[in-house]
Design an enzyme around this catalytic site. Structure first.
Site, PDB file in Angstrom:
ATOM      1  N   ASP A 267      39.185  42.146  33.827  1.00  0.00           N
ATOM      2  CA  ASP A 267      37.808  42.463  33.450  1.00  0.00           C
ATOM      3  C   ASP A 267      36.807  41.489  34.073  1.00  0.00           C
ATOM      4  OD1 ASP A 267      35.966  43.919  31.509  1.00  0.00           O
ATOM      5  OD2 ASP A 267      35.642  41.844  30.877  1.00  0.00           O
ATOM      6  N   GLU A 309      38.025  44.928  37.907  1.00  0.00           N
ATOM      7  CA  GLU A 309      36.764  45.542  37.506  1.00  0.00           C
ATOM      8  C   GLU A 309      35.599  44.744  38.070  1.00  0.00           C
ATOM      9  OE1 GLU A 309      33.447  46.427  34.314  1.00  0.00           O
ATOM     10  OE2 GLU A 309      34.553  44.551  34.410  1.00  0.00           O
TER      11      GLU A 309
HETATM   12  C1  GLC Z   1      33.341  44.682  31.383  1.00  0.00           C
HETATM   13  C2  GLC Z   1      33.554  45.769  30.348  1.00  0.00           C
HETATM   14  C3  GLC Z   1      32.348  45.838  29.459  1.00  0.00           C
HETATM   15  C4  GLC Z   1      32.119  44.492  28.818  1.00  0.00           C
HETATM   16  C5  GLC Z   1      32.053  43.378  29.860  1.00  0.00           C
HETATM   17  C6  GLC Z   1      32.125  42.011  29.245  1.00  0.00           C
HETATM   18  O1  GLC Z   1      32.294  44.984  32.230  1.00  0.00           O
HETATM   19  O2  GLC Z   1      33.810  47.000  30.960  1.00  0.00           O
HETATM   20  O3  GLC Z   1      32.505  46.843  28.489  1.00  0.00           O
HETATM   21  O4  GLC Z   1      30.933  44.520  28.098  1.00  0.00           O
HETATM   22  O5  GLC Z   1      33.136  43.450  30.759  1.00  0.00           O
HETATM   23  O6  GLC Z   1      33.430  41.709  28.814  1.00  0.00           O
END
Ligand code: GLC
Length: 628
Positions: A267, A309
């Site tokens: 993430d 991500e």
């Molecule tokens: C990523 C997740 C999101 C979250 C962020 C902080 O972007 O997809 O939902 O708010 O990380 O952890």
């Protein structure tokens, strides 16, 4: 003839030899001058060996299989589905009972939305983790989790979970010790005694949640420190310049891998390295660290792949799939945010010029060891990631186009078919992101409310066209829970105190199993048409070898601003995919399709010939054709 056998140690040694350089070249560059480097090196080696020794036999067998079939995740039968365990199945024990439903849809990959133990209260949808080795008690415990991953594996479904590596909850044991003054743990985070450095960093930082969490630092009077908090106040950024963080995260990663996780969704990876005078996003060290994490995983658990991500611009995103020196060595998957944004942008504008320009200019025809995660919706908002330069290239003003898109998907623009809500309006930049389910944004909510049968048809066609797009463009298409039966916006979140401040809950509804049942029972109903349409798309995708990610993706010019066209070039023949982004009829000359490789003029989606006999291929509103 002597029987062949190989020991666990030999296998480890072979895998270590394969990835050793990928690991240590990066780590020595980042941590080589750290006073603890020698100790860190030994500790990391020990951790890798320990995790391998603890790896269950059935997963070791899966490792061997994946070593032999390294393209497993690039194959056209891969289709993903993302859900919150409680909202979809009640709890982890409920998951096995839902696998028939998922298998019928063609699903081979499930993303259990954040399922590790979150902090109490608002946890940013579970992305504020207080214990990486425990499961959210509302979903069950680790034994339930392992049973769920085993049940999925037995059905040929790979499990993906989130590993939040940029920050922990402020309630995590490390953070608590840091707060109590333990110097070892203070070095796990980024803390400042006064605001000089925070202020200096802020000059070039952007704000992720400007509405409800402005600024990137939080002052804690009890410890007399500013703490780096990029996201929410309760999410403390980790100090990746400390090698101990790398070690801790590798251990967590392998702990999860040994419990049956096959896809680790790393993430917010763009944020892990901080550098004064920059946005502190996508710094070169991010990629070095991610390559090293990948190498560690390939040594111990080669069955596992990484989804990185990074919701950033195209040039910034591609390196997460390995570029330059990291080619083939970094993420195996990354979200194709641009394709998602361009889909919604072209739908609203009824014009594909920007989409064609962006897709043709920024994305290479093939990737090494990697592919995209393609999607129309996820649990997050849609940010209009359209650069001023790309907009200008097709005669648009970037700021005005982004403002138009927000207005359109809020439903405010005259004639808009969409129903959505704004997310994090930033008056400084004018940016306004959007929340809403796929179906509501595509027009189904308004059409049903108006009782307008034609508008309902159009909305369903938009949903199906979009899914046909993500199923044929290179990558693993990810369906977001409920989109397969056209779930509408859930306005109830406004009444839930933990969620009311965060409009992303608008598109995180609870699964409507009555609707799913009705969809299966009545294929002619609205939800039935969506479900049947999606099932067909993913079944046809699985049966189309040209959609393997190894085959080049080429953006075609149709000369018609209503259409988007992409060809998949396989040695066994091309597939030309055509999409009509408007509610008008259009046509392409059959000769155009033939010149571009569609020699058969046969649509693989409907399994029927195309063409009107006079040399044209007619395209009804929101048509999608996969021409062989
Ligand atoms: C990523 C997740 C999101 C979250 C962020 C902080 O972007 O997809 O939902 O708010 O990380 O952890």
């Amino acid at each position: 003839m002597a029987a062949f056998s190989i020991s666990d140690d030999d296998i480890f040694a072979l895998r270590y030899a394969r990835s050793r350089d990928d690991l240590w070249d990066m780590l020595s560059r980042i941590y080589g001058t750290h006073p603890d480097y020698a100790r860190f090196r030994k500790a990391l080696e020990r951790s890798l060996r320990k995790a391998w020794a603890e790896r269950p036999a059935d997963l070791k067998r899966l490792d061997l299989r994946r070593d032999l079939e390294p393209d497993w995740f690039q194959r056209p039968d891969m289709t993903g589905y993302a859900f919150y365990i409680d909202r979809f199945a009640g709890d982890l024990k409920g998951v096995p009972g839902k696998l028939d439903y998922l298998a019928d849809l063609g699903i081979t990959y499930v993303h259990f939305m954040p399922c590790l133990k979150p902090r109490p209260g608002d946890s940013d949808g579970g992305y504020s983790v207080m214990d990486y080795r425990r499961i959210n008690p509302a979903y069950g415990d680790m034994a339930d989790f392992e049973a769920a991953t085993a049940a999925c594996r037995a059905r040929g479904i790979s499990v993906c979970v989130d590993l939040v590596i940029n920050h922990t909850a402020k309630e995590h044991a490390w953070a608590k010790k840091a707060r109590a003054g333990d110097p070892r743990y203070r070095d796990y985070y980024l803390m400042f005694e006064d605001d000089r450095l925070p202020k200096a960093y802020e000059k070039t930082l952007v704000e992720v949640f400007p509405d409800n969490a402005p600024g990137n630092f939080t002052w804690y009077p009890d410890i007399g420190r500013w703490v780096w908090t990029t996201f929410n106040e309760h999410q403390w950024d980790l100090n990746w310049a400390n090698p101990q963080i790398f070690l801790e995260m590798v251990e967590v990663m392998l702990f999860l891998a040994n419990r049956g996780v096959e896809i680790l969704r790393l993430d917010a990876v763009a944020f892990i390295w901080k550098r004064m005078g920059t946005r502190c996003q996508s710094e070169p060290e991010c990629h070095m660290l991610l390559q090293a994490l990948r190498a560690a995983c390939r040594i111990v658990a080669p069955a596992v792949i990484h989804l990185e991500e990074a919701i950033v611009s195209p040039e910034e995103m591609l390196p997460y799939l390995g570029r330059g020196e990291h080619d083939g060595k970094e993420g195996n998957l990354a979200y194709h945010n641009s394709l998602m944004v361009q889909f919604w942008s072209a739908l609203a504008a009824r014009d594909t010029q920007l989409m064609t320009h962006v897709m043709a200019t920024h994305f290479p025809p093939t990737l090494t060891n990697a592919t995209y995660a393609t999607y129309l919706r996820c649990h997050d908002d849609i940010g209009w990631a359209v650069t001023d330069e790309d907009a200008a290239a097709v005669g648009l003003d970037g700021r005005m186009h982004r403002a138009f898109l927000s207005e359109f998907y809020e439903g405010a623009f005259p004639g808009s078919f969409a129903a959505g809500e704004p997310f994090q309006f930033n008056p400084e930049t004018g940016d306004k992101r959007i929340s809403g389910t796929c179906a509501s944004l595509a027009g189904l909510e308004k059409a049903v409310a108006a009782g307008d049968a034609t508008a309902v048809d159009r909305a369903i066609d938009r949903i199906l066209m979009g899914h046909a797009l993500i199923a044929s463009y290179c990558g693993i298409p990810l369906i977001y829970m409920g989109d397969e039966v056209g779930l509408l916006n859930d306005y109830g979140y406004h009444d839930e105190p933990r969620h009311a401040h965060d409009s992303r809950w608008l598109h995180r509804p609870v699964m409507d199993w009555d609707r799913a049942q009705a969809a299966a029972a009545a294929p002619g109903s609205i939800e039935g048409r969506v479900l049947a349409g999606l099932r067909r798309i993913f079944a046809r995708r699985a049966a189309t070898p040209a959609f393997h990610a190894r085959h080049p993706t080429e953006i075609l010019q149709t000369g018609n601003t209503a259409l988007f066209a992409v060809a998949r070039r396989a040695p066994t023949g091309s597939v030309v995919c055509l999409f009509n982004f408007t509610d008008f009829w259009h046509a392409v000359p059959a000769s155009w399709a033939v010149q571009n490789g569609a020699t058969g003029l046969h649509d693989l989606l409907s399994d029927a010939p195309v063409g009107d006999g006079t040399g044209a291929i007619p395209l009804p509103p929101y048509a999608r054709l996969w021409l062989r």
